[in-house]
Each structure stands twice: as structure tokens, then as C-alpha cells.
Design a protein around this motif. Structure first.
Motif, PDB file in Angstrom:
ATOM      1  N   LEU A  91       0.855  -1.175   0.000  1.00  0.00           N
ATOM      2  CA  LEU A  91       0.000   0.000   0.000  1.00  0.00           C
ATOM      3  C   LEU A  91       0.894   1.228   0.000  1.00  0.00           C
ATOM      4  O   LEU A  91       1.782   1.342   0.842  1.00  0.00           O
ATOM      5  CB  LEU A  91      -0.903   0.035   1.237  1.00  0.00           C
ATOM      6  N   LEU A  92       0.671   2.133  -0.930  1.00  0.00           N
ATOM      7  CA  LEU A  92       1.389   3.397  -1.004  1.00  0.00           C
ATOM      8  C   LEU A  92       0.380   4.474  -0.628  1.00  0.00           C
ATOM      9  O   LEU A  92      -0.514   4.792  -1.400  1.00  0.00           O
ATOM     10  CB  LEU A  92       1.931   3.625  -2.415  1.00  0.00           C
ATOM     11  N   VAL A  93       0.499   4.989   0.593  1.00  0.00           N
ATOM     12  CA  VAL A  93      -0.512   5.901   1.131  1.00  0.00           C
ATOM     13  C   VAL A  93      -0.009   7.336   1.069  1.00  0.00           C
ATOM     14  O   VAL A  93       1.112   7.623   1.481  1.00  0.00           O
ATOM     15  CB  VAL A  93      -0.866   5.533   2.586  1.00  0.00           C
ATOM     16  N   THR A  94      -0.856   8.224   0.551  1.00  0.00           N
ATOM     17  CA  THR A  94      -0.547   9.654   0.503  1.00  0.00           C
ATOM     18  C   THR A  94      -1.618  10.398   1.284  1.00  0.00           C
ATOM     19  O   THR A  94      -2.761   9.947   1.383  1.00  0.00           O
ATOM     20  CB  THR A  94      -0.524  10.174  -0.942  1.00  0.00           C
ATOM     21  N   GLY A  95      -1.246  11.527   1.846  1.00  0.00           N
ATOM     22  CA  GLY A  95      -2.202  12.356   2.565  1.00  0.00           C
ATOM     23  C   GLY A  95      -2.130  12.159   4.068  1.00  0.00           C
ATOM     24  O   GLY A  95      -1.591  11.168   4.559  1.00  0.00           O
ATOM     25  N   PRO A  96      -2.693  13.110   4.823  1.00  0.00           N
ATOM     26  CA  PRO A  96      -2.601  13.089   6.284  1.00  0.00           C
ATOM     27  C   PRO A  96      -3.575  12.123   6.951  1.00  0.00           C
ATOM     28  O   PRO A  96      -3.607  12.032   8.167  1.00  0.00           O
ATOM     29  CB  PRO A  96      -2.936  14.537   6.654  1.00  0.00           C
ATOM     30  N   VAL A  97      -4.356  11.400   6.212  1.00  0.00           N
ATOM     31  CA  VAL A  97      -5.422  10.503   6.652  1.00  0.00           C
ATOM     32  C   VAL A  97      -6.510  11.319   7.357  1.00  0.00           C
ATOM     33  O   VAL A  97      -6.479  11.538   8.567  1.00  0.00           O
ATOM     34  CB  VAL A  97      -4.936   9.347   7.548  1.00  0.00           C
ATOM     35  N   SER A  98      -7.440  11.771   6.565  1.00  0.00           N
ATOM     36  CA  SER A  98      -8.564  12.520   7.113  1.00  0.00           C
ATOM     37  C   SER A  98      -9.425  11.583   7.949  1.00  0.00           C
ATOM     38  O   SER A  98      -9.393  10.356   7.782  1.00  0.00           O
ATOM     39  CB  SER A  98      -9.392  13.138   5.981  1.00  0.00           C
ATOM     40  N   ARG A  99     -10.182  12.139   8.857  1.00  0.00           N
ATOM     41  CA  ARG A  99     -11.060  11.328   9.728  1.00  0.00           C
ATOM     42  C   ARG A  99     -12.032  10.510   8.885  1.00  0.00           C
ATOM     43  O   ARG A  99     -12.379   9.397   9.244  1.00  0.00           O
ATOM     44  CB  ARG A  99     -11.833  12.225  10.698  1.00  0.00           C
ATOM     45  N   GLN A 100     -12.453  11.072   7.744  1.00  0.00           N
ATOM     46  CA  GLN A 100     -13.387  10.364   6.872  1.00  0.00           C
ATOM     47  C   GLN A 100     -12.730   9.174   6.168  1.00  0.00           C
ATOM     48  O   GLN A 100     -13.424   8.246   5.764  1.00  0.00           O
ATOM     49  CB  GLN A 100     -13.967  11.320   5.820  1.00  0.00           C
ATOM     50  N   MET A 101     -11.409   9.198   6.024  1.00  0.00           N
ATOM     51  CA  MET A 101     -10.694   8.110   5.342  1.00  0.00           C
ATOM     52  C   MET A 101     -10.081   7.099   6.305  1.00  0.00           C
ATOM     53  O   MET A 101      -9.549   6.075   5.875  1.00  0.00           O
ATOM     54  CB  MET A 101      -9.580   8.686   4.459  1.00  0.00           C
ATOM     55  N   GLU A 102     -10.141   7.346   7.580  1.00  0.00           N
ATOM     56  CA  GLU A 102      -9.502   6.482   8.573  1.00  0.00           C
ATOM     57  C   GLU A 102     -10.024   5.043   8.497  1.00  0.00           C
ATOM     58  O   GLU A 102      -9.242   4.094   8.386  1.00  0.00           O
ATOM     59  CB  GLU A 102      -9.724   7.068   9.969  1.00  0.00           C
ATOM     60  N   LEU A 103     -11.329   4.861   8.531  1.00  0.00           N
ATOM     61  CA  LEU A 103     -11.914   3.520   8.474  1.00  0.00           C
ATOM     62  C   LEU A 103     -11.634   2.854   7.118  1.00  0.00           C
ATOM     63  O   LEU A 103     -11.308   1.662   7.058  1.00  0.00           O
ATOM     64  CB  LEU A 103     -13.412   3.578   8.745  1.00  0.00           C
ATOM     65  N   ALA A 104     -11.741   3.631   6.038  1.00  0.00           N
ATOM     66  CA  ALA A 104     -11.478   3.082   4.699  1.00  0.00           C
ATOM     67  C   ALA A 104     -10.042   2.594   4.581  1.00  0.00           C
ATOM     68  O   ALA A 104      -9.780   1.540   3.988  1.00  0.00           O
ATOM     69  CB  ALA A 104     -11.776   4.128   3.632  1.00  0.00           C
ATOM     70  N   LEU A 105      -9.095   3.326   5.165  1.00  0.00           N
ATOM     71  CA  LEU A 105      -7.692   2.914   5.125  1.00  0.00           C
ATOM     72  C   LEU A 105      -7.485   1.630   5.926  1.00  0.00           C
ATOM     73  O   LEU A 105      -6.771   0.723   5.490  1.00  0.00           O
ATOM     74  CB  LEU A 105      -6.788   4.031   5.640  1.00  0.00           C
ATOM     75  N   LYS A 106      -8.121   1.531   7.089  1.00  0.00           N
ATOM     76  CA  LYS A 106      -8.017   0.302   7.886  1.00  0.00           C
ATOM     77  C   LYS A 106      -8.586  -0.891   7.132  1.00  0.00           C
ATOM     78  O   LYS A 106      -7.991  -1.971   7.119  1.00  0.00           O
ATOM     79  CB  LYS A 106      -8.752   0.467   9.225  1.00  0.00           C
TER      80      LYS A 106
END
Length: 174
Positions: A91-106
Motif C-alpha cells: 500500500l502506497l498511502v498519501t495524505g494526512p489521513v482525514s477522519r473520513q478516510m480512517e476507516l477506509a484505510l483500515k
């Protein structure tokens, strides 16, 4: 047609000599070739990357996209971007991990098969970058999922991304 396809599958096509065909230094070309050899020795096949935008400004995504242009052509080196985390090695992750993307990233992390690698690409993904301290972000990927490699820069250039991948592959082989 089938004969040509079988010839391409069973044999390796001769690649373009990067230093001659494109305006890059021989040192940069050597880095790209070293990366290809490392990928072949570790995975025995191509390295599949799922790029995840976790709330970035898209500058890092542009640099990741530049990796597939004719100058860098990482697909020739055995690196390919895939649409599903189920097909990915990394996984190549970019961005500060917004609260809205936290669950999606997990969920994306869980969907990626073991052994999985995670790379935080760009200053925002490392520690929140310019968004650090905002109520809307988690201040980096490592606060959400474990990270194997950090690639600093705002945004990191394609060669910095390649250097980061080489560093991670060296770490895996040692």
C-alpha cells in the motif's frame, strides 16, 4: 498472433537503454536497474502497489502517476499499480489521513494479503504535514496502520519515491 504472444510471455524483451534514450544520468538508470533486480529476487514476479489517497492535495498522486510515464516506466521494472488491495503486495498511502478516510484505510489494509508492506509517501502521510494539528486529520498514516517505509517530500519526486522503494527492498533482503 498467438505465436507472438507466446514469444513475449516466455522470453524477455530487451528494454530501452535508459541513459541513452532518455535524458537521465547513468546513476539514475543504475538505480532503476537495481530496483528491478531486487523486485525479481524478493517477489519472483512483479511488485503490485495499491495507491491510497487518504485526503491529500493530490500533489503526491501526480508524482506517483509520473512513475508510469516513459521516462521512469516503472512497469518495465516489474512494478505495477493495481485497482484492488486484494491484488496488492504494497500500500502506497498519501495524505494526512482525514477522519473520513480512517476507516477506509483500515479496511484497505485488512483486505491486502499478507505479507503486506505499507509506504507513507509525502510529508502529510508521515506526520500530517501542513494539516498537522487539524481536527479533521489523524496526523499521519502510522497513527492508523503500521508503516514499513517513509518517503519524505512535499511532494516527493518520482526518483525520491523510487529511492524509498529501493530502501524498503534493501531492508527486506537484509
Amino acid at each position: 498472433m498467438i505465436k507472438e504472444i507466446l514469444k513475449n510471455v516466455t522470453g524477455k524483451k530487451k528494454g530501452i537503454d535508459l541513459a541513452v534514450e532518455f535524458d537521465i544520468s547513468s546513476g539514475e538508470a543504475a538505480k532503476l536497474i537495481a530496483l528491478q533486480r531486487k523486485i525479481d529476487s524478493i517477489f519472483g514476479r512483479s511488485l503490485r502497489i495499491r495507491q491510497v489517497d487518504a485526503g491529500s492535495c493530490n500533489a503526491c498522486e501526480w508524482e506517483c502517476t509520473a512513475l508510469t510515464n516513459p521516462v521512469y516506466d516503472i512497469q518495465r521494472l516489474g512494478i505495477d499499480f493495481v485497482a484492488s488491495p486484494r491484488h496488492a503486495d504494497m500500500l502506497l498511502v498519501t495524505g494526512p489521513v482525514s477522519r473520513q478516510m480512517e476507516l477506509a484505510l483500515k479496511k484497505t489494509y485488512i483486505a491486502t494479503p499478507e505479507p503486506r508492506l505499507v509506504v507513507a509517501c509525502g510529508d502529510c502521510s508521515i506526520d500530517g504535514g501542513v494539516y498537522r494539528g487539524s481536527y479533521a486529520v489523524t496526523n499521519g498514516v502510522a497513527k492508523v496502520i503500521p508503516v514499513d517505509c517513509y518517503i519524505p517530500g512535499c511532494p516527493p519526486s518520482p526518483l525520491q519515491i523510487i529511492d524509498g522503494l529501493v530502501a524498503l527492498l534493501k531492508k527486506l533482503t537484509e
